[in-house]
Design a protein around this motif. Structure first.
Motif, PDB file in Angstrom:
ATOM      1  N   SER A 213       0.844  -1.197   0.000  1.00 17.22           N
ATOM      2  CA  SER A 213       0.000   0.000   0.000  1.00 17.22           C
ATOM      3  C   SER A 213       0.877   1.244   0.000  1.00 17.22           C
ATOM      4  O   SER A 213       2.053   1.196   0.383  1.00 17.22           O
ATOM      5  N   ILE A 214       0.314   2.369  -0.402  1.00 15.12           N
ATOM      6  CA  ILE A 214       1.096   3.598  -0.458  1.00 15.12           C
ATOM      7  C   ILE A 214       1.577   4.004   0.934  1.00 15.12           C
ATOM      8  O   ILE A 214       2.692   4.508   1.101  1.00 15.12           O
ATOM      9  N   VAL A 215       0.755   3.754   1.954  1.00 13.47           N
ATOM     10  CA  VAL A 215       1.167   4.083   3.322  1.00 13.47           C
ATOM     11  C   VAL A 215       2.386   3.255   3.724  1.00 13.47           C
ATOM     12  O   VAL A 215       3.350   3.773   4.307  1.00 13.47           O
ATOM     13  N   ASP A 216       2.353   1.963   3.402  1.00 16.92           N
ATOM     14  CA  ASP A 216       3.483   1.100   3.740  1.00 16.92           C
ATOM     15  C   ASP A 216       4.710   1.442   2.902  1.00 16.92           C
ATOM     16  O   ASP A 216       5.849   1.306   3.365  1.00 16.92           O
ATOM     17  N   ARG A 217       4.490   1.868   1.660  1.00 18.00           N
ATOM     18  CA  ARG A 217       5.630   2.284   0.836  1.00 18.00           C
ATOM     19  C   ARG A 217       6.344   3.472   1.483  1.00 18.00           C
ATOM     20  O   ARG A 217       7.572   3.503   1.578  1.00 18.00           O
ATOM     21  N   ILE A 218       5.563   4.442   1.902  1.00 17.27           N
ATOM     22  CA  ILE A 218       6.150   5.622   2.540  1.00 17.27           C
ATOM     23  C   ILE A 218       6.838   5.229   3.845  1.00 17.27           C
ATOM     24  O   ILE A 218       7.956   5.671   4.136  1.00 17.27           O
ATOM     25  N   TYR A 219       6.172   4.375   4.627  1.00 18.94           N
ATOM     26  CA  TYR A 219       6.754   3.951   5.908  1.00 18.94           C
ATOM     27  C   TYR A 219       8.108   3.281   5.696  1.00 18.94           C
ATOM     28  O   TYR A 219       9.104   3.645   6.339  1.00 18.94           O
ATOM     29  N   HIS A 220       8.160   2.305   4.811  1.00 21.50           N
ATOM     30  CA  HIS A 220       9.403   1.557   4.633  1.00 21.50           C
ATOM     31  C   HIS A 220      10.469   2.389   3.917  1.00 21.50           C
ATOM     32  O   HIS A 220      11.667   2.248   4.200  1.00 21.50           O
ATOM     33  N   GLY A 221      10.042   3.260   2.997  1.00 23.73           N
ATOM     34  CA  GLY A 221      11.009   4.138   2.353  1.00 23.73           C
ATOM     35  C   GLY A 221      11.700   5.036   3.361  1.00 23.73           C
ATOM     36  O   GLY A 221      12.924   5.215   3.332  1.00 23.73           O
ATOM     37  N   TRP A 222      10.909   5.581   4.286  1.00 23.96           N
ATOM     38  CA  TRP A 222      11.487   6.485   5.283  1.00 23.96           C
ATOM     39  C   TRP A 222      12.105   5.741   6.456  1.00 23.96           C
ATOM     40  O   TRP A 222      12.991   6.278   7.138  1.00 23.96           O
ATOM     41  N   PHE A 223      11.675   4.510   6.700  1.00 25.77           N
ATOM     42  CA  PHE A 223      12.387   3.684   7.677  1.00 25.77           C
ATOM     43  C   PHE A 223      13.835   3.515   7.238  1.00 25.77           C
ATOM     44  O   PHE A 223      14.770   3.648   8.037  1.00 25.77           O
ATOM     45  N   ALA A 224      14.033   3.221   5.951  1.00 24.58           N
ATOM     46  CA  ALA A 224      15.382   3.070   5.410  1.00 24.58           C
ATOM     47  C   ALA A 224      16.171   4.371   5.543  1.00 24.58           C
ATOM     48  O   ALA A 224      17.360   4.366   5.881  1.00 24.58           O
ATOM     49  N   VAL A 225      15.506   5.500   5.285  1.00 31.26           N
ATOM     50  CA  VAL A 225      16.172   6.803   5.389  1.00 31.26           C
ATOM     51  C   VAL A 225      16.653   7.059   6.812  1.00 31.26           C
ATOM     52  O   VAL A 225      17.830   7.380   7.044  1.00 31.26           O
ATOM     53  N   PHE A 226      15.756   6.922   7.780  1.00 30.35           N
ATOM     54  CA  PHE A 226      16.124   7.257   9.153  1.00 30.35           C
ATOM     55  C   PHE A 226      17.090   6.240   9.748  1.00 30.35           C
ATOM     56  O   PHE A 226      17.930   6.597  10.582  1.00 30.35           O
ATOM     57  N   LEU A 227      16.990   4.989   9.322  1.00 28.14           N
ATOM     58  CA  LEU A 227      17.971   4.005   9.772  1.00 28.14           C
ATOM     59  C   LEU A 227      19.369   4.428   9.320  1.00 28.14           C
ATOM     60  O   LEU A 227      20.325   4.404  10.108  1.00 28.14           O
TER      61      LEU A 227
END
Length: 288
Positions: A213-227
């Motif tokens: 889902s688009i929400v999960d795409r944003i979540y995981h995309g930014w999880f990678a960023v902040f990690l």
């Protein structure tokens, strides 16, 4: 290749628009000028280009940073000052972590398949070293996993951790699977490797899996960023004596490569920018 936005089909098939050969003698500015020329010619035919995507060639990556103003500036052509840019209404206080300019002529994405293989190759390299906490991201824990647990538990084979083809994307999917992450929990000194594989897994979920889902795409995309941001800041803060014994010249050598890091950042920013533009009715829903 070009992929049209079709309202009734969110997964419209791309098709070949043009093919040409080059001698590989070009600069990032040549790429950017070609994109702008293509954009303007398309505008004349009432076609609005939303974004460009390429592999992780440093020249293409720099062209993307110049186009989006992402920690780079093209002084000769004020791209973001044009009248036909997309205006992103950034929510208040987001500027502390969202670094892309709010006026964009088009968005840019690094090909996630190439990004995944770059991350995988960095981990499996016999020369590169990466440090997370008091552990090293290590192929050794994967070898131990193969030696101590059945393939039916983790699904890996030896060629997944010693691929002859550096662009073998299937091994990226297998290495970052939930089964592998779960199986590694019983392997000593595997925490850093599990964190790294979760980074790879998030890139896959955010940009490759169709049913995300688009929400999960944003979540995981930014999880990678902040990690990556937390990891990089930690490396900058630790004492130099902490890295003695890792045979590196600089602490940054214990991190992912700069092109991979910029690609993770750029993709997450462009994805969120596209979502904001759709929610603000400046792009069609099919843009997502």
């Amino acid at each position: 290749m070009i992929q049209p936005l079709v309202a009734y089909n969110p997964y419209s098939s791309p098709f070949l628009l043009a093919a040409y050969g080059i001698n590989n003698n070009f600069k990032a500015t040549d790429v950017l000028n070609r994109w702008i020329w293509t954009f303007e010619k398309s505008q004349q035919s009432n076609v609005r280009i939303i974004g460009f995507a390429t592999d992780c060639d440093p020249r293409y990556l720099l062209a993307m940073r110049l186009a989006t103003g992402f920690f780079a500036k093209f002084v000769n052509i004020p791209i973001c000052n044009r009248n036909d840019v997309l205006e992103i209404d950034l929510p208040k206080n987001w500027s502390s972590w969202f670094f892309m300019q709010t006026r964009q002529l088009f968005l840019c994405f690094q090909d996630p398949t190439h990004l995944c293989t770059k991350l995988r190759n960095r981990m499996l390299s016999k020369k590169a070293k990466m440090l997370i906490g008091n552990e090293q991201v290590s192929i050794e824990v994967l070898i131990e996993l193969l030696d101590t647990k059945s393939k039916f538990v983790h699904g890996l084979v030896k060629t997944d951790i010693e691929p002859k083809d550096r662009q073998n994307f299937t091994s990226c999917l297998k290495l970052s699977s939930d089964d592998v992450l779960s199986a590694l929990e019983d392997i000593n000194n595997s925490r850093a490797t599990r964190v790294y594989l979760q980074l790879l897994r998030s890139v896959v979920i955010a940009y490759i899996e169709h049913d995300t889902s688009i929400v999960d795409r944003i979540y995981h995309g930014w999880f990678a960023v902040f990690l990556c941001r937390i990891w990089q800041i930690w490396l900058q803060l630790i004492d130099e004596k902490y890295i003695v014994g890792y045979s590196v010249d600089n602490k940054k050598d214990l991190f992912i490569t700069s092109p991979a890091h910029f690609s993770i950042e750029l993709n997450a920013h462009s994805l969120l920018a596209a979502f904001l533009l759709v929610s603000q009715q400046k792009l069609p829903d099919s843009a997502l």
